[in-house]
Write a protein that holds these residues in place. Structure first.
Motif, PDB file in Angstrom:
ATOM      1  N   ASP A 269      23.443 108.469  15.651  1.00  0.00           N
ATOM      2  CA  ASP A 269      23.582 107.046  15.997  1.00  0.00           C
ATOM      3  C   ASP A 269      23.922 106.845  17.469  1.00  0.00           C
ATOM      4  O   ASP A 269      23.462 105.890  18.107  1.00  0.00           O
ATOM      5  CB  ASP A 269      24.655 106.389  15.111  1.00  0.00           C
ATOM      6  CG  ASP A 269      24.147 106.265  13.681  1.00  0.00           C
ATOM      7  OD1 ASP A 269      22.909 106.383  13.484  1.00  0.00           O
ATOM      8  OD2 ASP A 269      24.989 106.116  12.766  1.00  0.00           O
ATOM      9  N   SER A 270      24.713 107.777  18.059  1.00  0.00           N
ATOM     10  CA  SER A 270      25.097 107.587  19.472  1.00  0.00           C
ATOM     11  C   SER A 270      23.995 108.035  20.427  1.00  0.00           C
ATOM     12  O   SER A 270      24.108 107.843  21.640  1.00  0.00           O
ATOM     13  CB  SER A 270      26.411 108.332  19.773  1.00  0.00           C
ATOM     14  OG  SER A 270      26.182 109.716  19.667  1.00  0.00           O
ATOM     15  N   GLU A 271      22.931 108.617  19.918  1.00  0.00           N
ATOM     16  CA  GLU A 271      21.816 109.017  20.783  1.00  0.00           C
ATOM     17  C   GLU A 271      20.664 108.003  20.719  1.00  0.00           C
ATOM     18  O   GLU A 271      19.539 108.324  21.087  1.00  0.00           O
ATOM     19  CB  GLU A 271      21.334 110.430  20.372  1.00  0.00           C
ATOM     20  CG  GLU A 271      22.328 111.521  20.785  1.00  0.00           C
ATOM     21  CD  GLU A 271      22.147 112.858  20.069  1.00  0.00           C
ATOM     22  OE1 GLU A 271      22.540 113.880  20.638  1.00  0.00           O
ATOM     23  OE2 GLU A 271      21.655 112.864  18.916  1.00  0.00           O
TER      24      GLU A 271
END
Ligand code: KIV
Length: 273
Positions: A269-271
């Motif tokens: 999700d953070s990428e």
């Protein structure tokens, strides 16, 4: 700062290399063929970067250095020059661009210098190409010689074995080194010759002698960067020291990426945005 990184950021010149020999300071030389590798090699303190025609083997996958063209060498050379701040950048003249006649040689040399922005050129051979070497030097272009196992002559040699083991070939090599020095070359590469002969050349000749498979009694060493980084696991001549195993490191990294894509653990999700 890591011990191997040089404090001295001053651009390396041909005169500085000659001073290094006079002061007994060894010269570190490696090949590079592209911008990213050249930045790493230059940043780690290598004195001379050779845009070798070994690009034909290690970049293009040919079996010899013969097929690489002038345009391809200019592409590699210009890419390397954009990545270098300190090292002296020397570009190989490829097979066929200087053996035909001196005027062809000068014209091709001028083209490489103009279009790459490199600092000097390297040519293989001695007496046979002396007139061309002199004409290139007269045009104001510094020349590095290359004797011993000269890969552009592989079809004449018929083997990549050690050269100049016999006295006649050893005497010719020594004489060629004298002729290149007298002509005004700033350095000479000696490839795959007996250490004793390389020592004799380095003692007699005043310009720097850079060895590859020529033992330790010379003024500097050169290796093909992809070989010394262990990117090519099928090539292990006796003279090669591997400083890393990038073949394994890179294969593992790519394998991990493939696995992450397949099981959707990349991207997380953070990428994403
Ligand atoms: O092309 C090359 O990489 C070279 C070195 C082996 C000296 O000429």
């Amino acid at each position: 700062m890591a011990g191997y990184l040089v404090e001295d950021k001053k651009k390396v010149t041909t005169n500085r290399l000659i001073e290094m020999k006079q002061q007994g300071k060894k010269i570190a030389m490696l090949t590079s063929y592209d911008y990213t590798m050249a930045q790493i090699v230059d940043g780690a303190g290598v004195d001379v970067i050779l845009v070798g025609d070994s690009a034909s083997n290690v970049m293009a996958g040919h079996g010899t250095t013969l097929p690489i063209t002038l345009d391809q060498m200019i592409y590699h050379g210009a890419s390397v020059v954009r990545g270098v701040k300190r090292a002296l950048v020397v570009c190989d003249m490829p097979f066929g661009t200087y053996q035909v006649c001196p005027s062809d040689g000068v014209a091709n040399a001028v083209r490489i210098m103009k279009e790459c922005g490199c600092d000097a050129l390297k040519l293989e051979g001695g007496e046979e190409i002396l007139e061309t070497v002199k004409r290139i030097l007269q045009a104001g272009i510094p020349v590095m010689g290359h004797l011993g196992l000269t890969p552009q002559s592989i079809n004449k040699f018929g083997t990549y074995a050690v050269r100049a083991k016999e006295q006649a070939e050893a005497e010719k090599l020594l004489n060629d080194a004298r002729l290149l020095e007298e002509a005004g070359c700033f350095a000479i590469v000696l490839e795959k010759i007996p250490s004793d002969l390389a020592k004799r050349v380095a003692e007699e000749i005043k310009i720097p002698i850079i060895g590859i498979g020529a033992g330790k009694h010379v003024d500097g060493q050169v290796l093909v960067v992809t070989d010394m980084l262990g990117m090519n696991n099928g090539f292990s001549p006796k003279f090669l020291r591997r400083y890393a195993d990038l073949y394994t490191v890179m294969t593992d990294a790519v394998g991990q990426y493939v696995s992450d894509v397949k099981d959707v653990s990349f991207p997380n999700d953070s990428e994403g945005y």
